[in-house]
Design an enzyme around this catalytic site. Sequence first.
Site, PDB file in Angstrom:
ATOM      1  CG  ASP A 276       6.128 -95.887   7.512  1.00  0.00           C
ATOM      2  OD1 ASP A 276       7.508 -95.923   6.893  1.00  0.00           O
ATOM      3  OD2 ASP A 276       6.908 -95.130   8.431  1.00  0.00           O
TER       4      ASP A 276
ATOM      5  CB  CYS B 294      11.625 -91.849  14.821  1.00  0.00           C
ATOM      6  SG  CYS B 294      13.316 -91.743  14.691  1.00  0.00           S
TER       7      CYS B 294
END
Lengths: 406, 148
Positions: free
Chosen positions: A195, A359
């Site tokens: 990511d 998150c």
Amino acid sequence: MLDVTKIRKDFPILNKDDGLIYLDSAATSLKPKKVIDAVLAYYQDYTANIHRGDYRLSLMASELYDKARENVADFVNVSATEIIFTSGSTASLNQVAYQFGLDILQAGDVILTTETEHASSILPWYQVAKKINAKIEYVPLNNEGLITIENFTKAMHDQVKIVVTTHVSNVLGHVNPIKELARITHDHDGYIVVDGAQAIPHMLIDLKDLDVDFYAFSGHKMLAPTGVGVLYGKRCWLDKMLPLFYGGGSNARFDKQGNITLKNTPEKFEAGTPSIEGVLGLSAAIDYLRDIGMDNVLMHEEELSKYLLTKLHELNNVIIYNPSVKSGIIALNVKNIFSQDVAAYLDHHHIAVRSGNHCAKILNNVIQVTDTIRCSLYIYNTKEDIDEFIRVLKDVTLEKCIDLII
Amino acid sequence: MSEMLKDPMILRQLIMDHYEFPRNHGLVDDTTYSQKHMASESCIDDIVVQVKIIDDKIIDIRFDGVACTISTASTSMMTELLIDKTRLEAKKIIEAYFMMIDNQRYDEAILNEAIAFSNVYKQPNRIKCATIGWKAIKELIEEGEVNE
């Protein structure tokens, strides 16, 4: 060196009279005029769908769209056929999990990941693991939340098929040694999915050199519009992968019996009209960053980060959770005041930061705190921004936070 | 009392006091309570509210969780206001509270010190904080009625 005064003039939102101090670029970056103009130009000068019109405007839009793909590919040093446009990192990472992970994983296989992952990086793999009874394991982090090569090597074993990791943690800002992790993963015949959402905007990324199997990033964190992102995959894997979506633009032909001939990589992954404005905006953002120079971007952020940490250390009402960080992401709290109350107080002083757990819910176990204030820096931030941030932090009290609502 | 509640210093002290020493704080392990976990409203505030209702009367309310000053203080005040009220009385108070948060006309008298939050509407980003505990009790009371 980077000329911040000149850069700030390029960002319309920074040139209003409201004195905005934007310290939330890890959530989304501000947009320079060059990017906004690229989006406008598409709507004002050559609106047309791509790859399906025989008229001048469509050809122009198609050509610019294809060039944008080459521009992105060039920016990360890979081939344009390995760049798939998506709606963002989340879509990119879900696509890898469902279209690659589900295909190659078998019951009992291990997905090795970390506790610093963003929800978009890890949640798709939780789902995949559930579906096929794969196991999720975590690389132990050191006390600052870092993956060390030593810990990674220890956590790696032959049942690990997929390594899922962030390049730069969105909460703690640490840069993971991706090249080494990729090498170790490949030594064990595994695949590595990275990511890159918090890395790409801030440093020069050479994907060929990193030798990762998949890499995802979003446009909107790197000066581009929202709604566009990228999935890079090695050509050999992309060719084997089936698309998540089927539809117009991704097939060459189909018949009544349901036989579909898909187009080649990357077109086969891009069913439906893409975010053409987004892709063109992303290309403009890359041009803008390239003009500044990614080395300068990195140097500027590291300098500001160092300055911010020094100033924060002088305050006795602040706890810093990643004091050794070099990137522009700093996690902190004001002692005895809940992060959201501090963030609202900062907002009252026109300072935009993020509060909460960002998150990355499982990171709580690592830094022993449920929520923090995250301050994140980018090319348009100045030492003056930091001075003002520090002044307000120094001044904040619970009473003052409460006074804002009574 | 109502004149005192117009003094910002007093209001601030009230909120501080309910934040630092929240009333009816800490959950009980008792199946005669029904409970509501308010975690999906935002990704920060994460609270649980419990209520015990017997014969239409609210006997007890408890709450706990991770929450900001406004969530904690507003929920703490809610518990004090609603314990010992009948369901109907409680619903009237809850309605008045939401009217106040929405900057509409409301009955000040029945809200007592909860009017400390009468200006929250000016900070739209904090409305969720000021209502999370109140929403929990509202839903608990409504669900209780449906179940009967």
